[in-house]
Design a protein around this motif. Structure first.
Motif, PDB file in Angstrom:
ATOM      1  N   VAL A 228       0.837  -1.196   0.000  1.00  0.00           N
ATOM      2  CA  VAL A 228       0.000   0.000   0.000  1.00  0.00           C
ATOM      3  C   VAL A 228       0.874   1.249   0.000  1.00  0.00           C
ATOM      4  CG1 VAL A 228      -1.646   1.360   1.343  1.00  0.00           C
ATOM      5  CG2 VAL A 228      -1.982  -1.099   1.098  1.00  0.00           C
ATOM      6  N   THR A 229       1.903   1.258   0.832  1.00  0.00           N
ATOM      7  CA  THR A 229       2.811   2.403   0.884  1.00  0.00           C
ATOM      8  C   THR A 229       3.436   2.656  -0.480  1.00  0.00           C
ATOM      9  OG1 THR A 229       3.336   1.954   3.211  1.00  0.00           O
ATOM     10  CG2 THR A 229       4.874   3.342   1.975  1.00  0.00           C
ATOM     11  N   ARG A 230       3.904   1.613  -1.098  1.00  0.00           N
ATOM     12  CA  ARG A 230       4.556   1.737  -2.409  1.00  0.00           C
ATOM     13  C   ARG A 230       3.572   2.292  -3.450  1.00  0.00           C
ATOM     14  NH1 ARG A 230       5.750  -3.224  -2.941  1.00  0.00           N
ATOM     15  NH2 ARG A 230       7.651  -3.043  -1.692  1.00  0.00           N
ATOM     16  N   ASP A 231       2.340   1.776  -3.435  1.00  0.00           N
ATOM     17  CA  ASP A 231       1.357   2.217  -4.420  1.00  0.00           C
ATOM     18  C   ASP A 231       0.905   3.654  -4.176  1.00  0.00           C
ATOM     19  OD1 ASP A 231       1.458  -0.255  -5.624  1.00  0.00           O
ATOM     20  OD2 ASP A 231      -0.358  -1.021  -4.657  1.00  0.00           O
ATOM     21  N   VAL A 232       0.624   3.981  -2.923  1.00  0.00           N
ATOM     22  CA  VAL A 232       0.081   5.304  -2.612  1.00  0.00           C
ATOM     23  C   VAL A 232       1.129   6.399  -2.784  1.00  0.00           C
ATOM     24  CG1 VAL A 232      -0.964   6.716  -0.789  1.00  0.00           C
ATOM     25  CG2 VAL A 232      -1.696   4.360  -1.108  1.00  0.00           C
ATOM     26  N   LEU A 233       2.391   6.065  -2.565  1.00  0.00           N
ATOM     27  CA  LEU A 233       3.450   7.052  -2.780  1.00  0.00           C
ATOM     28  C   LEU A 233       3.468   7.562  -4.218  1.00  0.00           C
ATOM     29  CD1 LEU A 233       6.577   5.862  -0.750  1.00  0.00           C
ATOM     30  CD2 LEU A 233       5.389   8.051  -0.588  1.00  0.00           C
ATOM     31  N   ALA A 234       3.005   6.743  -5.142  1.00  0.00           N
ATOM     32  CA  ALA A 234       2.974   7.148  -6.546  1.00  0.00           C
ATOM     33  C   ALA A 234       1.746   7.985  -6.881  1.00  0.00           C
ATOM     34  CB  ALA A 234       3.013   5.905  -7.442  1.00  0.00           C
ATOM     35  N   MET A 235       0.860   8.149  -5.904  1.00  0.00           N
ATOM     36  CA  MET A 235      -0.364   8.917  -6.118  1.00  0.00           C
ATOM     37  C   MET A 235      -0.227  10.295  -5.483  1.00  0.00           C
ATOM     38  SD  MET A 235      -3.120   5.915  -5.219  1.00  0.00           S
ATOM     39  CE  MET A 235      -2.855   4.211  -5.775  1.00  0.00           C
ATOM     40  N   ASN A 236      -1.215  11.138  -5.730  1.00  0.00           N
ATOM     41  CA  ASN A 236      -1.135  12.522  -5.257  1.00  0.00           C
ATOM     42  C   ASN A 236      -1.700  12.703  -3.849  1.00  0.00           C
ATOM     43  OD1 ASN A 236       0.105  13.561  -7.595  1.00  0.00           O
ATOM     44  ND2 ASN A 236      -1.870  13.680  -8.636  1.00  0.00           N
ATOM     45  N   TYR A 237      -1.266  11.855  -2.931  1.00  0.00           N
ATOM     46  CA  TYR A 237      -1.592  12.038  -1.521  1.00  0.00           C
ATOM     47  C   TYR A 237      -0.437  12.764  -0.845  1.00  0.00           C
ATOM     48  CZ  TYR A 237      -5.526   8.805  -1.984  1.00  0.00           C
ATOM     49  OH  TYR A 237      -6.700   8.205  -2.350  1.00  0.00           O
ATOM     50  N   ASP A 238      -0.776  13.713   0.010  1.00  0.00           N
ATOM     51  CA  ASP A 238       0.246  14.463   0.727  1.00  0.00           C
ATOM     52  C   ASP A 238       0.645  13.784   2.028  1.00  0.00           C
ATOM     53  OD1 ASP A 238       0.225  17.126  -0.910  1.00  0.00           O
ATOM     54  OD2 ASP A 238      -1.888  16.682  -0.516  1.00  0.00           O
ATOM     55  N   MET A 239      -0.261  12.990   2.580  1.00  0.00           N
ATOM     56  CA  MET A 239      -0.007  12.313   3.848  1.00  0.00           C
ATOM     57  C   MET A 239      -0.455  10.867   3.744  1.00  0.00           C
ATOM     58  SD  MET A 239      -1.672  13.014   7.644  1.00  0.00           S
ATOM     59  CE  MET A 239      -0.802  14.554   7.930  1.00  0.00           C
ATOM     60  N   MET A 240       0.318   9.992   4.377  1.00  0.00           N
ATOM     61  CA  MET A 240      -0.064   8.588   4.518  1.00  0.00           C
ATOM     62  C   MET A 240      -0.139   8.288   6.001  1.00  0.00           C
ATOM     63  SD  MET A 240       2.214   6.749   1.541  1.00  0.00           S
ATOM     64  CE  MET A 240       1.408   5.184   1.891  1.00  0.00           C
ATOM     65  N   SER A 241      -1.339   7.962   6.477  1.00  0.00           N
ATOM     66  CA  SER A 241      -1.572   7.746   7.898  1.00  0.00           C
ATOM     67  C   SER A 241      -2.069   6.322   8.126  1.00  0.00           C
ATOM     68  CB  SER A 241      -2.602   8.755   8.408  1.00  0.00           C
ATOM     69  OG  SER A 241      -2.910   8.514   9.766  1.00  0.00           O
ATOM     70  N   PHE A 242      -1.448   5.650   9.069  1.00  0.00           N
ATOM     71  CA  PHE A 242      -1.820   4.277   9.398  1.00  0.00           C
ATOM     72  C   PHE A 242      -2.205   4.209  10.871  1.00  0.00           C
ATOM     73  CE2 PHE A 242       1.050   4.184   5.851  1.00  0.00           C
ATOM     74  CZ  PHE A 242       0.549   3.208   5.004  1.00  0.00           C
ATOM     75  N   GLN A 243      -3.274   3.479  11.160  1.00  0.00           N
ATOM     76  CA  GLN A 243      -3.753   3.350  12.536  1.00  0.00           C
ATOM     77  C   GLN A 243      -3.860   1.879  12.931  1.00  0.00           C
ATOM     78  OE1 GLN A 243      -6.294   5.306  10.413  1.00  0.00           O
ATOM     79  NE2 GLN A 243      -4.746   6.887  10.550  1.00  0.00           N
ATOM     80  N   PRO A 244      -2.946   1.371  13.751  1.00  0.00           N
ATOM     81  CA  PRO A 244      -3.116   0.020  14.279  1.00  0.00           C
ATOM     82  C   PRO A 244      -4.442  -0.073  15.025  1.00  0.00           C
ATOM     83  CG  PRO A 244      -0.900   0.844  14.733  1.00  0.00           C
ATOM     84  CD  PRO A 244      -1.697   2.001  14.213  1.00  0.00           C
TER      85      PRO A 244
END
Length: 488
Positions: A228-244
């Motif tokens: 998911v990190t690899r895929d989303v980094l290629a998209m126009n998201y400014d933040m990637m937030s993960f919640q256990p």
């Protein structure tokens, strides 16, 4: 307005740190537990923390396992007047306690179930008191809804910029086109489509956006965080937030042992997806057991962190900035006023210029050098990225810990004492105008949400099916939701 009054106004607007901000920051720092008053702590130095709404639209039309909403959340109807009224009250208290500027989440159930005009009016209400609002959504709405929210009745932009956080993960049920996703990869096209709406918004109407990607992590999808990190980094998201995931909210949706997913385990997989280490020890929001984050520049697939905790010169620059410039407001300010602010700040501390220039040079070096940055910029491949992990706490500990804190009792039990420490350092709070207090998010969801939603069921009972309002909020979301979703 007299000349003297006008001069005072201009002086205040261009003062590097607004006096109300200074008061709010000092108060925030004084209230932090001693263990959180560290050199890397940002709360009380340059930020008061994030804010969120509560009890304003608890209903959602997707189901998630887990879900932090109480079992009664979907038994409350969406009511735009209630939302605008309550948000207005909550934001007024936040302005009073937290000062003239902060980031605030428009959060509850699903924001796109609000009528577009009510959504727009609520965002305006938040902005009117200096809040930078972010609409929290599952992202399953159409471009028409986005336009109806962002544009006014004359079809003109109501905002220069909007912020949305979209939650995508395979634990969600009822999304159109992916009712029961079997993997995170199945949601990749939906993540991409969400960003495309905002690219179209910019192209069609000139409205900028800030986009965050949220994902809940359980043992089921932990090993997919890397992809998911690899895929989303290629998209126009400014933040990637993960919640256990935590044992909080509707216990009917607790299907796994969430304790297997630690903040370290999630961060390791984020780093694997980014293809490099992501330094995070130079700055801290609240308690390190709750939050971990790093911000940097993505240059053609290479991430260059702004601050590296292992670089003494970076730490020295950080300390200078926090000491002299912490609390400066840069967003939503006229260019002329911001320019004067910066000039006044630099003029007051000219010795800070060389260290800050040195920091910029190190960031460029981490990004591959000046030429690499220029080449990437020409290709449109330079952007700021933020990685975040928010680690919520279980209701089983939060409830007794919060009860004791309200009574002024420090817990003897090690687990409860840790919970109290984390609650005391919380960087994400909700306001309660009726009591004048701010409540940590974990306490809100563990203790107060269930009580509030019971009351809201009486105040805003579900309408009979034959009297449901219809709208464009979510395509078919005002009719029967797809399999697995909730119903009106």
């Amino acid at each position: 307005m007299s000349i003297a009054a006008f001069a005072r106004r201009i002086e205040l607007e261009t003062r590097p740190i607004h006096p109300d901000t200074r008061v709010a920051l000092d108060k925030r720092w004084a209230e932090l537990p001693e263990h959180a008053k560290t050199p890397e702590q940002l709360l009380g130095k340059c930020a008061v923390g994030c804010e969120g709404t509560h009890g304003v639209f608890p209903k959602c039309n997707l189901t998630c396992s887990p879900c932090y909403h109480s079992a009664d959340a979907n038994k409350v109807r969406i009511d735009g007047n209630h939302t605008v009224t309550e948000v207005t009250k909550q934001m007024a208290l936040l302005r009073q306690i937290r000062g003239p500027r902060a980031h605030a989440q428009l959060i509850g159930g699903e924001v796109s179930l609000l009528d577009p005009k009510d959504h727009r009016d609520t965002l305006k209400t938040m902005r009117a008191v200096g809040r930078e609002p972010m609409s929290m959504t599952h992202g399953d709405f159409d471009y028409e809804y986005l336009l109806a929210t962002v544009l006014d009745e004359d079809g003109k932009p109501a905002f220069k910029k909007v912020s949305f956080a979209a939650h995508f993960d395979s634990l969600m049920r009822g999304r159109r086109g992916a009712v029961r996703p079997k993997s995170e990869a199945e949601l990749t096209p939906f993540r991409e489509q969400f960003t495309k709406m905002f690219a179209d918004l910019k192209k069609d109407h000139g409205v900028d956006s800030y986009l965050a990607h949220n994902m809940t992590v359980t043992p089921t999808n932990l090993d997919e965080v890397e992809e998911v990190t690899r895929d989303v980094l290629a998209m126009n998201y400014d933040m990637m937030s993960f919640q256990p995931a935590a044992f909080i909210g509707d216990d009917r949706r607790w299907k796994e042992n969430f304790e297997e997913v630690t903040i370290d385990a999630v961060w390791e997989r984020i780093e694997a997806g980014a293809g490099q280490k992501l330094p995070h020890k130079a700055v801290q929001f609240g308690d390190p057991r709750c939050n971990r984050h790093t911000v940097g520049v993505m240059v053609d697939g290479r991430f260059a962190t702004v601050l590296d905790g292992d670089e003494p010169k970076d730490i020295a620059a950080r300390d200078r900035f926090l000491s002299h410039f912490g609390g400066m407001i840069f967003g939503d300010i006229p260019t002329w006023a911001l320019t004067v602010k910066v000039i006044r700040a630099v003029a007051s501390h000219p010795g800070d210029i060389p260290p800050l220039i040195g920091l910029m040079s190190r960031i460029l070096k981490r990004a591959g050098g000046t030429r690499a940055v220029i080449r990437a910029a020409r290709k449109g491949k330079v952007s700021f990225k933020t990685f975040v992990v928010h680690n919520f706490m279980d209701a089983e500990q939060v409830k007794p810990a919060w009860d004791m804190m309200k009574k002024g009792i420090v817990a003897d039990d090690p687990k409860l004492k840790e919970t109290q420490e984390r609650l005391g350092a919380c960087m994400y709070a909700m306001s309660h105008p009726e009591t004048g207090e701010l409540v940590p998010a974990c306490a809100q969801h563990s203790v107060l949400d269930p009580i509030e939603n019971i009351g809201l069921r009486k105040l805003l009972p579900l309408e009979p099916r034959g009297e449901r309002r219809t709208g464009i909020s979510n395509g078919k979301a005002d009719e029967l939701v797809a399999e697995g979703g909730s119903r009106w």
